[in-house]
Scaffold this active site. Structure first.
Site, PDB file in Angstrom:
ATOM      1  N   GLY A 179       0.779  -1.230   0.000  1.00  0.00           N
ATOM      2  CA  GLY A 179       0.000   0.000   0.000  1.00  0.00           C
ATOM      3  C   GLY A 179       0.808   1.277   0.000  1.00  0.00           C
ATOM      4  O   GLY A 179       0.244   2.368   0.128  1.00  0.00           O
ATOM      5  N   GLU A 193       4.698  -6.105   1.341  1.00  0.00           N
ATOM      6  CA  GLU A 193       4.126  -6.532   0.071  1.00  0.00           C
ATOM      7  C   GLU A 193       3.845  -5.366  -0.866  1.00  0.00           C
ATOM      8  O   GLU A 193       2.688  -5.099  -1.210  1.00  0.00           O
ATOM      9  CB  GLU A 193       2.813  -7.281   0.338  1.00  0.00           C
ATOM     10  N   PRO A 194       4.872  -4.650  -1.302  1.00  0.00           N
ATOM     11  CA  PRO A 194       4.615  -3.534  -2.220  1.00  0.00           C
ATOM     12  C   PRO A 194       4.251  -4.039  -3.625  1.00  0.00           C
ATOM     13  O   PRO A 194       4.896  -4.967  -4.133  1.00  0.00           O
ATOM     14  CB  PRO A 194       5.955  -2.795  -2.261  1.00  0.00           C
ATOM     15  N   ARG A 230      -8.877   3.150 -13.207  1.00  0.00           N
ATOM     16  CA  ARG A 230      -8.652   3.705 -11.868  1.00  0.00           C
ATOM     17  C   ARG A 230      -9.314   5.059 -11.659  1.00  0.00           C
ATOM     18  O   ARG A 230      -9.781   5.373 -10.575  1.00  0.00           O
ATOM     19  CB  ARG A 230      -7.147   3.775 -11.563  1.00  0.00           C
ATOM     20  N   CYS A 278     -18.619   3.899 -24.107  1.00  0.00           N
ATOM     21  CA  CYS A 278     -19.973   4.432 -24.009  1.00  0.00           C
ATOM     22  C   CYS A 278     -20.373   4.683 -22.562  1.00  0.00           C
ATOM     23  O   CYS A 278     -21.319   4.073 -22.054  1.00  0.00           O
ATOM     24  CB  CYS A 278     -20.952   3.481 -24.680  1.00  0.00           C
ATOM     25  N   GLU A 279     -19.617   5.542 -21.897  1.00  0.00           N
ATOM     26  CA  GLU A 279     -19.868   5.914 -20.510  1.00  0.00           C
ATOM     27  C   GLU A 279     -19.369   7.338 -20.357  1.00  0.00           C
ATOM     28  O   GLU A 279     -18.234   7.620 -20.751  1.00  0.00           O
ATOM     29  CB  GLU A 279     -19.005   5.071 -19.543  1.00  0.00           C
TER      30      GLU A 279
HETATM   31  C1  LIG Z   1      -3.232  -5.093  -2.839  1.00  0.00           C
HETATM   32  C2  LIG Z   1      -2.414  -5.690  -1.786  1.00  0.00           C
HETATM   33  C3  LIG Z   1      -1.074  -5.356  -1.683  1.00  0.00           C
HETATM   34  C4  LIG Z   1      -0.391  -4.370  -2.594  1.00  0.00           C
HETATM   35  O1  LIG Z   1      -0.886  -3.077  -2.510  1.00  0.00           O
HETATM   36  P1  LIG Z   1      -0.113  -1.901  -3.272  1.00  0.00           P
HETATM   37  O2  LIG Z   1      -0.957  -0.709  -3.049  1.00  0.00           O
HETATM   38  O3  LIG Z   1      -0.047  -2.286  -4.711  1.00  0.00           O
HETATM   39  O4  LIG Z   1       1.248  -1.819  -2.662  1.00  0.00           O
HETATM   40  C5  LIG Z   1      -0.323  -5.988  -0.717  1.00  0.00           C
HETATM   41  N1  LIG Z   1      -0.875  -6.896   0.117  1.00  0.00           N
HETATM   42  C6  LIG Z   1      -2.170  -7.235   0.047  1.00  0.00           C
HETATM   43  C7  LIG Z   1      -2.705  -8.247   0.984  1.00  0.00           C
HETATM   44  C8  LIG Z   1      -2.989  -6.645  -0.882  1.00  0.00           C
HETATM   45  O5  LIG Z   1      -4.277  -6.974  -0.950  1.00  0.00           O
END
Ligand SMILES: *Cc1c(COP(=O)(O)O)cnc(C)c1O
Length: 409
Positions: free
Chosen positions: A224, A266-267, A306, A337-338
């Protein structure tokens, strides 16, 4: 840009391989050998990406059978894969356990039993983490400590639910509980949300130690981390993030008298987001008096959902020539078409913009191709990797034959 458009067509995504690899290395080096970096495959996954990740020493998060198949087919060792999701099917769980994935992240009470049962029937003891919701929801520049438990992911720390999940997981022979997982949101710039999250996860580890005499060896603080979509965004560097997270976890563990667990992160977006841009050709240009000029491109919400989905902001540039013309307030829209089919809500483009010009939208590496659709039977664009002055297709453009192949009549 003109050469790329000529060779590969538009719209198309162009991805800088050296930049992607450099970001992988920056994350791996920032966290060091005592932590694990998992690239979140849902941001964008292809077999070339899997190979680069494997070579750069990163691990991989998947959240579906399709992502798992892609990862395995390109040679990512199963023990470096984490399997996520709030509704994994029986088949997906079985495939993941059989392949020997390094961890399955458990997301609900029924899943604890389901994974244990499948693992046991295969004669395995599956390493698992439990995903908890810590009561923090983080978004850009803010974090809200309310309304957080009201969502589909994870098991709440509140009310002792997560502690109960741990109790159940520890009892089941098919499971090896290795840690606790928390993911608090996306496009986060402020470390305060991670601070609260880490504190609450460590608190749970202490409770688990007190109740079961077990110190769980790992915590995962999720992804995130924010990137710069426009010049307004000011993201942290991986080494700053690593330092902050390590400090928080070490401090909290010392206070609780716990050994510091192995940390993983987890990037997704922070690795692949900035590495790619989308190239479009301008079509209709429609000035609306006193409002703005609508600039239509040859793609739209089918290649970048997005903006429509969560009001994302992007910038855009004219790239096929230079122009000294005065800037005009513009909105870049697609061909679908939106009326919500908007790529860039507010932008200034030169007032001599004309059909045939090429414009580029930067930072489209994450959640654009991976969320692309065939709306209006659009053909999903290719992903072209550039490196050392060479360009090669890593995901080809869809064709009308691809569309018709699925339509069996
Ligand atoms: C989506 C997600 C991420 C990655 O999020 P980013 O915003 O892309 O860094 C990492 N871990 C989990 C569990 C997620 O659902």
């Amino acid at each position: 840009m003109t050469d790329l458009a000529e060779e590969f067509g538009t719209p198309a995504y162009f991805l800088d391989e050296a930049d992607f690899r450099a970001r992988c290395r920056a994350w791996a080096e920032a966290f060091g050998p005592d932590a694990d970096v998992f690239y979140a495959g849902k941001a964008f996954l292809s077999r070339a990406i899997v190979r680069w990740l494997t070579e750069e020493g990163l691990n991989l998060d998947v959240c579906s059978g399709g992502e798992l198949t892609t990862a395995l087919s390109a040679g990512m060792p199963a023990e470096r894969i984490a399997f996520h999701g709030n509704n994994k099917s029986e088949h997906e769980i079985r495939t993941a356990v059989e392949a020997g994935v390094g961890r399955i992240v458990l997301d609900s009470f029924p899943e604890i039993v389901r994974v244990a049962h499948i693992a046991q029937s295969l004669g395995r003891r599956q390493p698992v983490q439990i995903r908890v919701t810590v009561g923090v929801e983080a978004h850009t520049h803010e974090f809200i400590a309310t309304a957080h438990e009201d969502q589909k992911f994870g098991i709440a720390l509140a009310g002792g639910q997560a502690a109960e999940a741990v109790r159940r997981a520890l009892r089941l022979d098919g499971l090896e509980l290795i840690g606790i997982h928390s993911h608090i949101g996306s496009q986060i710039f402020d470390m305060a949300g991670f601070e609260v999250s880490a504190r609450r996860v460590v608190q749970l580890l202490a409770e688990v130690r007190d109740e079961h005499g077990v110190e769980l060896p790992e915590i995962d603080l999720g992804g995130g981390l924010g990137i710069a979509y426009t010049s307004e965004d000011d993201p942290r560097e991986p080494h700053e993030i690593a330092k902050a997270l390590n400090e928080i976890v070490t401090r909290e563990c010392e206070a609780a008298g716990l050994r510091t667990p192995r940390i993983s992160v987890e990037p997704g977006r922070a690795i692949v987001g900035p590495t790619a841009f989308t190239l479009y050709e301008v079509g209709t240009v429609k000035p609306l008096d006193g409002l703005r000029t609508y600039v239509s491109v040859d793609g739209g919400m089918s290649d970048n959902i997005r903006t429509a989905l969560y009001d994302a902001e992007y910038s855009v540039n004219l790239v096929s020539r230079t122009s000294d013309a005065a800037p005009m307030l513009s909105r870049v829209v697609g061909k679908h078409c939106e009326s919500g089919d908007i790529v860039v809500r507010d932008a200034f483009l030169p007032s001599d913009l004309a059909p045939g010009d090429l414009i580029a939208v930067p930072a489209t590496g994450a959640y654009c191709r991976s969320m692309a659709s065939n709306y209006n039977h659009a053909l999903r664009p290719p992903v072209v990797a550039v490196r050392d002055g060479e360009a090669r297709v890593i995901v080809r453009r869809e064709t009308e034959e691809d569309l018709l192949r699925l339509d069996v009549g």
